[in-house]
Motif scaffolding. Structure first.
Motif, PDB file in Angstrom:
ATOM      1  N   LEU A  63      88.509  49.860  44.124  1.00  0.00           N
ATOM      2  CA  LEU A  63      89.345  49.107  45.057  1.00  0.00           C
ATOM      3  C   LEU A  63      89.714  47.748  44.474  1.00  0.00           C
ATOM      4  N   SER A  64      88.769  47.099  43.832  1.00  0.00           N
ATOM      5  CA  SER A  64      89.055  45.828  43.167  1.00  0.00           C
ATOM      6  C   SER A  64      90.103  46.014  42.084  1.00  0.00           C
ATOM      7  N   TRP A  65      89.982  47.083  41.328  1.00  0.00           N
ATOM      8  CA  TRP A  65      90.941  47.394  40.270  1.00  0.00           C
ATOM      9  C   TRP A  65      92.334  47.647  40.855  1.00  0.00           C
ATOM     10  N   ALA A  66      92.378  48.411  41.951  1.00  0.00           N
ATOM     11  CA  ALA A  66      93.659  48.715  42.588  1.00  0.00           C
ATOM     12  C   ALA A  66      94.315  47.445  43.134  1.00  0.00           C
ATOM     13  N   LYS A  67      93.520  46.560  43.746  1.00  0.00           N
ATOM     14  CA  LYS A  67      94.082  45.318  44.280  1.00  0.00           C
ATOM     15  C   LYS A  67      94.646  44.450  43.158  1.00  0.00           C
ATOM     16  N   ALA A  68      93.929  44.373  42.045  1.00  0.00           N
ATOM     17  CA  ALA A  68      94.431  43.591  40.918  1.00  0.00           C
ATOM     18  C   ALA A  68      95.728  44.182  40.378  1.00  0.00           C
ATOM     19  N   THR A  69      95.821  45.510  40.355  1.00  0.00           N
ATOM     20  CA  THR A  69      97.044  46.168  39.886  1.00  0.00           C
ATOM     21  C   THR A  69      98.215  45.864  40.807  1.00  0.00           C
ATOM     22  N   VAL A  70      97.989  45.933  42.126  1.00  0.00           N
ATOM     23  CA  VAL A  70      99.052  45.630  43.084  1.00  0.00           C
ATOM     24  C   VAL A  70      99.502  44.181  42.939  1.00  0.00           C
ATOM     25  N   ASN A  71      98.550  43.286  42.733  1.00  0.00           N
ATOM     26  CA  ASN A  71      98.915  41.880  42.526  1.00  0.00           C
ATOM     27  C   ASN A  71      99.841  41.715  41.334  1.00  0.00           C
ATOM     28  N   GLU A  72      99.533  42.395  40.243  1.00  0.00           N
ATOM     29  CA  GLU A  72     100.372  42.293  39.058  1.00  0.00           C
ATOM     30  C   GLU A  72     101.759  42.881  39.313  1.00  0.00           C
ATOM     31  N   LEU A 117      97.481  47.794  50.961  1.00  0.00           N
ATOM     32  CA  LEU A 117      97.994  47.920  49.596  1.00  0.00           C
ATOM     33  C   LEU A 117      99.287  48.724  49.578  1.00  0.00           C
ATOM     34  N   HIS A 118      99.281  49.836  50.332  1.00  0.00           N
ATOM     35  CA  HIS A 118     100.458  50.707  50.358  1.00  0.00           C
ATOM     36  C   HIS A 118     101.653  49.985  50.987  1.00  0.00           C
ATOM     37  N   ARG A 119     101.434  49.303  52.106  1.00  0.00           N
ATOM     38  CA  ARG A 119     102.541  48.631  52.783  1.00  0.00           C
ATOM     39  C   ARG A 119     103.081  47.466  51.952  1.00  0.00           C
ATOM     40  N   VAL A 167     104.980  53.904  40.596  1.00  0.00           N
ATOM     41  CA  VAL A 167     104.066  52.979  39.925  1.00  0.00           C
ATOM     42  C   VAL A 167     102.684  52.942  40.561  1.00  0.00           C
ATOM     43  N   PHE A 168     102.539  53.425  41.789  1.00  0.00           N
ATOM     44  CA  PHE A 168     101.244  53.332  42.466  1.00  0.00           C
ATOM     45  C   PHE A 168     101.147  54.431  43.519  1.00  0.00           C
ATOM     46  N   ASP A 169      99.960  55.011  43.617  1.00  0.00           N
ATOM     47  CA  ASP A 169      99.749  56.085  44.588  1.00  0.00           C
ATOM     48  C   ASP A 169      98.317  56.032  45.088  1.00  0.00           C
ATOM     49  N   ILE A 170      98.129  56.425  46.358  1.00  0.00           N
ATOM     50  CA  ILE A 170      96.802  56.463  46.974  1.00  0.00           C
ATOM     51  C   ILE A 170      96.618  57.831  47.611  1.00  0.00           C
TER      52      ILE A 170
END
Length: 890
Positions: free
Chosen positions: A432-441, A704-706, A719-722
């Motif tokens: 989850l930390s990794w995913a949040k950092a990716t969304v931030n970027e 994250l999705h929204r 670029v991103f999927d959950i």
């Protein structure tokens, strides 16, 4: 197919404007090309669905599985074998020293072979144990490991994320040597004592020397060492069945063991002048390094205010309980996704507990999801986590101390094209930390610019791949060309250049092969792909076998150092062993050089070192083999320098992740100034058997999705999927979960699956996407990519994911060699049997579709929002089962 729908229009237009080159009408050319692409797409899917790997010869399946598994774990395999060889060299070094010392035992003496072999074995085992003790503190230096993981060497060559496994491996090796030597000691001296008492064994000076040895001071310290080691080993083996505090405190007996090891060779005989090999010389440096690291780590302790601490779950004994802890992040606290910290609550006790960070490095708070294992054999009801849950429920948690960060994090992922991050249970936290950092970027840059950059990078990748093979010219190719043995272009190949002929024939070929693959039984098409599979896998097997050469070089260096130190006992055959090891590695490296790309500077450096190695071997052969001389210090330094260069060259080809093509294209993009991350897509997969834990994290995932959908719109899925997989067997809870999440953005997207995931499809998807992309947008031009499947969770599911990655690699190898997939595994959480875990409860959890628990991108959504307002908004998202105080930061 969904991933290419948005590009289909552009692809079709490119096809219609393409020069047919074959004289066929443009409309027929377009139809041929479209049908060929569709036929290839169906063939690739059929090839994946029919699973050529399983249809391969039964006798080869096991060999393929083990070879590919070893290839996945090649870094750990290399270190394990290197450690085993180093241990055996240390043991043999001191074994021969003692063996020559026992040569004075007269032949025919009582217990002759026991007296000749037991002391050398014990002496060698003692120093092998000291070698493990010298390495052990280095694996405990958490601060040093975290710092090393940021270097190129630590990221690329050393599997530092497995440092705990290394620590456990060293401990078990040491325990094995201690118990083997202790048993042999009692057997040898026990029978010697018995025979001295019976008169069969002489008693020098009338003393029972064997019996006195059993009661000596060195024997007492040896037994104390074994006792400490036994306590540590047993509690380590049962670390998932006992309380963490017991494991933590008993593990500190290892320092008592180090003190006893120093006293072991400072016994009464050593104090009276007898020369002994002092133990402290072996591990003093590494122990001082660890203590310095521990002292420096103590300055990383920070007191943090609690922004939010919510106890989720109810007070029933079998209820699943989770503490969502959010603390204010100190300004100077910097961490990477995947790292962890030690947490201490002085209102409970003074012990430290490690937990992974769930928040992004860009947030102003640090989040933790701390699971309470109710009614388990591990924690019981009096554990630290249970006390924390009760304090959180009562509102007593106001200050938390943290120490860290530690761990390697996800430090070697920048060169991967697609990432599939799988987290099961609480193993989702670092993901989850990794995913949040990716969304931030992702949201920090313009979405259209990001997509355009990916398209440009893809074109540059394909252009490089085409020219990479055109310019790949080896010494073998040069020699064949000069001798006229190179293949000439045939008339048929010129006809094949006609694109219309290609489209027509390939369409027929793909359709025919698809039909044959779906048929029952064996046929020529299936055998063709089986042979192709075997050929591609053989390349990885050859790469894996190359590990033997660096290991042989390391062993040769170690033996040379050993024999040069003990030149008095080294025989002619011993002096020649390193020489012939050097020769074998030199011969292989010459073959390796012949097949290396010529138009690179490293080719010429290899040429120089090969010439130097040839001259050196000829010189050493005359001195060592012919003249029988000994190795001098200059020869040893030259031997080591040439061997280390070979080790570095071959290890860089074998141990680095990805294919040579993917590494080359990444280096090319970096040199040309393209510093953007190569990752095209990040997929987060959450697997849990508990509905309530799924709901606890749903707000974070939905946010994250929204957030990404607001920036990227319909292109967010590129670029991103959950994906969330809930495997609960309680139908009532499943229906309640579906009802509560169906109105969220993530629920509308269909991310929730109430079933077990198909791990094979999840792991093969990254490479399959790249293969389809080659056909749809790459005009059948290859590209070099390397994808990553990362898993964090329990060991059993981790083994299944690892096996799925192995199978996926084997299947994909049947139709491509340009794309690869790597695997990264972290075991996380307590391995408690499922029957001992508390049943999940949906009480105390509520989803508010309008707000979110996470503040992952608070700095970008609203820069002016303060920490107090963020905490207040977050507190509204979770409604507790009964009124209780909620702690906010002052």
């Amino acid at each position: 197919a969904r991933a290419t729908d948005d590009r289909g229009g552009r692809v079709h237009r490119a096809m219609t404007t393409e020069d047919d080159g074959g004289g066929a009408p443009r409309t027929k050319r377009t139809i041929y090309l479209r049908d060929t692409v569709n036929a290839k797409l169906r063939l690739v899917r059929t090839l994946n669905d029919t699973r050529v790997y399983e249809s391969y010869a039964r006798r080869s399946q096991l060999a393929i599985r083990y070879s590919l598994t070893l290839y996945e774990q090649r870094k750990m395999f290399f270190l394990a074998v290197a450690h085993a060889m180093a241990t055996m060299v240390v043991w043999s070094h001191f074994f021969f020293i003692k063996y020559r010392a026992t040569a004075k035992v007269p032949r025919g003496a009582n217990l002759y072979w026991w007296k000749r072999l037991t002391p050398p074995f014990e002496f060698g085992a003692m120093h092998a144990i000291l070698f493990q003790m010298a390495l052990l503190p280095l694996t405990m230096a958490r601060q040093s490991v975290a710092a090393l993981s940021r270097t190129y060497f630590g990221r690329k060559f050393v599997p530092l994320h497995k440092v705990v496994a290394m620590h456990i491996h060293l401990g078990y090796v040491m325990v094995s040597f201690v118990f083997a030597s202790t048993i042999l000691f009692f057997v040898f001296f026990g029978q010697g004592c018995a025979q001295q008492k019976s008169g069969k064994e002489p008693t020098p000076g009338g003393q029972h020397t064997f019996c006195h040895k059993m009661t000596s001071e060195i024997m007492a310290t040896g037994l104390a060492i074994m006792g400490c080691l036994l306590l540590v080993a047993v509690t380590s083996y049962m670390r998932n069945r006992i309380k963490y505090e017991i494991f933590y405190y008993v593990h500190h007996f290892v320092f008592i063991m180090f003190a006893l090891a120093i006293a072991h060779t400072l016994d009464d005989k050593a104090r009276h002048g007898q020369v002994r090999s002092q133990n402290f010389k072996w591990f003093s440096a590494s122990l001082v390094w660890y203590l310095t690291d521990r002292l420096q780590a103590s300055f990383n302790t920070r007191d943090c205010d609690v922004v939010e601490c919510i106890a989720l779950g109810d007070d029933e004994p079998e209820s699943r309980k989770v503490v969502h802890l959010r603390i204010a992040r100190p300004t100077t606290f910097i961490f990477r996704p995947g790292q962890y910290v030690f947490i201490n609550d002085r209102h409970i006790d003074y012990t430290w507990h490690p937990y992974s960070i769930a928040s992004s490095p860009h947030e102003n708070t640090i989040d933790f999801y701390i699971e309470v294992m109710s009614m388990s054999r591990v924690d019981g009801t009096n554990s630290w986590t249970s006390k924390l849950w009760r304090d959180a429920r009562s509102g007593f948690v106001s200050k938390i101390r943290i120490n860290g960060p530690y761990g390697t994090g996800f430090n070697d992922v920048n060169d991967t094209t697609q990432i599939v991050a799988i987290g099961s249970g609480t193993g989702i936290v670092p993901m989850l930390s990794w995913a949040k950092a990716t969304v931030n970027e992702l949201i920090r840059m313009n979405p259209q610019t990001r997509l355009d950059d990916l398209a440009v990078r893809d074109v540059k990748n394909r252009d490089f791949a085409v020219n990479y093979y055109k310019e790949y010219f080896t010494l073998k190719d040069f020699v064949f060309k000069q001798l006229g043995l190179s293949k000439n272009e045939s008339k048929a190949s010129k006809i094949w250049e006609n694109r219309s002929v290609q489209d027509l024939l390939l369409n027929k070929q793909y359709t025919w092969r698809e039909k044959k693959l779906r048929e029952e039984g064996d046929n020529a098409t299936k055998r063709h792909y089986e042979r192709l599979l075997a050929t591609n896998i053989s390349h990885e097997v050859v790469d894996l076998m190359q590990i033997a050469l660096p290991l042989l070089d390391l062993t040769s260096i170690a033996l040379l150092l050993s024999f040069s130190q003990n030149h008095a006992i080294a025989t002619q055959a011993m002096r020649e062993v390193p020489l012939w090891g050097f020769f074998a590695c030199h011969c292989y490296f010459c073959v390796h050089w012949v097949f290396t790309k010529m138009n690179t500077p490293i080719w010429w450096i290899d040429l120089i070192f090969n010439a130097a190695s040839t001259v050196a071997f000829t010189f050493w052969y005359d001195l060592i083999r012919e003249d029988g001389k000994e190795w001098n210090v200059y020869m040893i330094w030259a031997f080591a320098a040439l061997s280390v260069f070979r080790i570095a060259r071959i290890s860089s080809d074998v141990l680095l992740t990805g294919t040579p093509g993917s590494r080359a294209v990444n280096a090319y993009l970096e040199r040309t100034g393209d510093t953007m991350s190569v990752t095209e897509k990040f997929t987060l997969i959450f697997i849990t058997p508990q509905c309530d834990f799924c709901e606890i994290l749903w707000n974070d995932l939905d946010f994250l999705h929204r957030t990404l959908a607001q920036s990227y719109g319909a292109q967010a899925g590129r670029v991103f999927d959950i994906q969330v997989y809930c495997t609960s067997k309680d139908s009532a809870e499943n229906e309640e979960l579906i009802k509560r999440v169906k109105g969220t953005s993530l629920g509308i997207a269909g991310a929730l699956h109430m079933e077990r995931p198909d791990l094979d499809k999840l792991t093969v998807r990254p490479i399959l996407d790249q293969v389809l992309k080659d056909q749809f947008t790459g005009e059948n031009r290859p590209s070099f990519t390397s994808s990553l499947v990362a898993f964090c969770g329990g060991t059993q599911l981790g083994s299944k994911v690892a096996l799925s990655v192995v199978r996926s690699r084997a299947r994909v190898k049947a139709f491509t060699e340009y794309h690869s997939i790597e695997f990264l595994q972290e075991n996380y959480g307590q391995a408690t049997p499922a029957k001992d875990r508390g049943r999940a409860s949906l009480k105390g959890v509520h989803i508010d579709h309008g707000k979110t628990v996470s503040g992952v991108v608070s700095n970008f959504v609203n820069a002016g929002r303060t920490a107090a307002s963020a905490a207040a908004a977050a507190l509204k998202t979770v409604v507790p089962p009964m009124p209780r105080k909620k702690i906010r930061s002052k």
